[in-house]
Design an enzyme around this catalytic site. Sequence first.
Site, PDB file in Angstrom:
ATOM      1  N   VAL A  21       0.827  -1.202   0.000  1.00 37.05           N
ATOM      2  CA  VAL A  21       0.000   0.000   0.000  1.00 37.05           C
ATOM      3  C   VAL A  21       0.865   1.257   0.000  1.00 37.05           C
ATOM      4  O   VAL A  21       0.681   2.159  -0.808  1.00 37.05           O
ATOM      5  CB  VAL A  21      -0.946   0.007   1.223  1.00 37.05           C
ATOM      6  CG1 VAL A  21      -1.684   1.335   1.320  1.00 37.05           C
ATOM      7  CG2 VAL A  21      -1.937  -1.142   1.131  1.00 37.05           C
ATOM      8  N   ASP A  39      10.493   3.171   6.447  1.00 32.96           N
ATOM      9  CA  ASP A  39      10.132   1.818   6.876  1.00 32.96           C
ATOM     10  C   ASP A  39      11.188   1.333   7.860  1.00 32.96           C
ATOM     11  O   ASP A  39      12.380   1.632   7.709  1.00 32.96           O
ATOM     12  CB  ASP A  39      10.059   0.867   5.677  1.00 32.96           C
ATOM     13  CG  ASP A  39       9.258  -0.389   5.973  1.00 32.96           C
ATOM     14  OD1 ASP A  39       8.133  -0.514   5.444  1.00 32.96           O
ATOM     15  OD2 ASP A  39       9.732  -1.245   6.739  1.00 32.96           O
ATOM     16  N   THR A  89      -2.331  -4.047   9.329  1.00 30.36           N
ATOM     17  CA  THR A  89      -3.088  -4.288  10.561  1.00 30.36           C
ATOM     18  C   THR A  89      -3.593  -5.726  10.520  1.00 30.36           C
ATOM     19  O   THR A  89      -4.711  -5.994  10.068  1.00 30.36           O
ATOM     20  CB  THR A  89      -4.269  -3.307  10.710  1.00 30.36           C
ATOM     21  OG1 THR A  89      -4.915  -3.145   9.437  1.00 30.36           O
ATOM     22  CG2 THR A  89      -3.807  -1.957  11.193  1.00 30.36           C
ATOM     23  N   THR A 124      -6.183  -0.353   7.790  1.00 36.88           N
ATOM     24  CA  THR A 124      -7.539  -0.796   8.112  1.00 36.88           C
ATOM     25  C   THR A 124      -7.700  -0.974   9.611  1.00 36.88           C
ATOM     26  O   THR A 124      -6.917  -1.690  10.248  1.00 36.88           O
ATOM     27  CB  THR A 124      -7.852  -2.128   7.407  1.00 36.88           C
ATOM     28  OG1 THR A 124      -7.726  -1.947   6.006  1.00 36.88           O
ATOM     29  CG2 THR A 124      -9.269  -2.587   7.736  1.00 36.88           C
ATOM     30  N   CYS A 264      -6.761  -8.171   3.473  1.00 35.80           N
ATOM     31  CA  CYS A 264      -7.985  -7.360   3.519  1.00 35.80           C
ATOM     32  C   CYS A 264      -9.220  -8.207   3.779  1.00 35.80           C
ATOM     33  O   CYS A 264      -9.743  -8.234   4.888  1.00 35.80           O
ATOM     34  CB  CYS A 264      -8.148  -6.582   2.208  1.00 35.80           C
ATOM     35  SG  CYS A 264      -7.034  -5.165   2.061  1.00 35.80           S
ATOM     36  N   ARG A 335       0.926 -13.248   2.599  1.00 36.56           N
ATOM     37  CA  ARG A 335       0.284 -13.020   3.894  1.00 36.56           C
ATOM     38  C   ARG A 335      -1.107 -13.655   3.960  1.00 36.56           C
ATOM     39  O   ARG A 335      -1.921 -13.478   3.068  1.00 36.56           O
ATOM     40  CB  ARG A 335       0.165 -11.517   4.176  1.00 36.56           C
ATOM     41  CG  ARG A 335       1.492 -10.828   4.467  1.00 36.56           C
ATOM     42  CD  ARG A 335       1.298  -9.338   4.648  1.00 36.56           C
ATOM     43  NE  ARG A 335       0.835  -8.695   3.416  1.00 36.56           N
ATOM     44  CZ  ARG A 335       0.445  -7.417   3.346  1.00 36.56           C
ATOM     45  NH1 ARG A 335       0.453  -6.673   4.434  1.00 36.56           N
ATOM     46  NH2 ARG A 335       0.065  -6.912   2.199  1.00 36.56           N
TER      47      ARG A 335
END
Length: 438
Positions: A21, A39, A89, A124, A264, A335
């Site tokens: 993202v 980062d 998240t 999120t 997501c 992930r």
Amino acid sequence: MLFNDLINKKEKIAVVGLGYVGMPIAVAFARKVNVIGFDLNQEKIELYKSGIDPTNEVGDQAIRQTQVEFTSDETKLREAKFHIVAVPTPINMDKTPNLSPVEGASIIIGRNLTKGSIVVYESTVYPGVTEDICIPILERESGLKCGTDFKVGYSPERINPGDKVHTLENIIKIVSGIDEESLEEIAAIYEVVIKAGIHKAKSIKVAEAAKVVENSQRDINIAFMNELAMVFDRMNIDTQDVIEAMNTKWNALGFYPGLVGGHCIGVDPYYFIYEAERLGYHSQIILSGRKINDGMGKFVADAIIKKLILANKVVKKSKVVILGVTFKENCPDIRNSKAIDIIKGLNEYGINPYVTDPQADVEEAKKEYDIDLVDFNEIEDADCVVFSVAHDEFSHMSRQQVEKLFKNCPIEEKIIIDVKSILDKDLFEGLGYRYWRL
């Protein structure tokens, strides 16, 4: 206005978290304004500095050409006035929200925050996190007062990893702020890179809710199709044939069964469920959908075992090959991959499948799931081949290429499990393969 200072390159934007993202956001803004890309992962920063994009979201060439100032030095954030938080998240083992990345980012930004800054969260979260958890951290670490010394907003990320059509610039951007002034400023700044337009949410909580709800809605629809697939399997009806017939109606929704993982759709509903439970409401539809989708890997594994038995194979001695371990096609992101659940399901029967994926990183797969990925060109002598991810490398395979994966045995003993329905069912069934699909 901060907007004018950014455009005139008197101030900088900082993007915190340079993954699937954050990187596209940083690169897009860097075409117009000065951008600091931060980062904590020093190894990742070095890759970006050397012109390599491990996410494949923007590509190596775009990384080499970008003006983003990559750093793992948090003090560089003091040079920025507009901060975008794009950290992941995830969820904990018990399916509750893991807010430690967004809390950690808030701590880092907070101790480097200057007066007049705006912090926008894209990660999120469930409704209330930005105002109830993040703002207090920013105030505590900075010693500044939100609303007076700095402003905060929320703008949910909508990037679809691996999608080269629905990119950052082409997706309507939801924005929100703690007050009207911050809302207008945030909207103006995002309009610099968003071609599709801006939607100004009524409040931060509305924007937070919109994100978890849009993914929960999709999750529920896929769960419905997955439940149908499980029932049709018992009825000996091909689900894809049913969908093809159903989709002839103008208002068919176009959803398909499949493995639902990723950062997501496979995660966001749990954020919504968690907050609903905290407020005393026990989710029924959303939670049921999650349970169905979380169980699909095991369902596919059981289908594999049944086919092996019907083909008179000795289950524990069977060679099963898994093609694809990322959470979706043409994307290196592993992930929350549900292909892992297929592997775990097979492990319960004593099968250690061979796993290959040209998109996934070998070291990451080993570290994350303790899987030793094998080279696709070394695959041979399989009893069963599982097409679990629809990478182009797999969906474009010819009949001859598929044939080379199997051992030399009667064709009725060769098993194809087509999770994504990417092969020609009539062709392979006609040839005599034992073919199964969701």
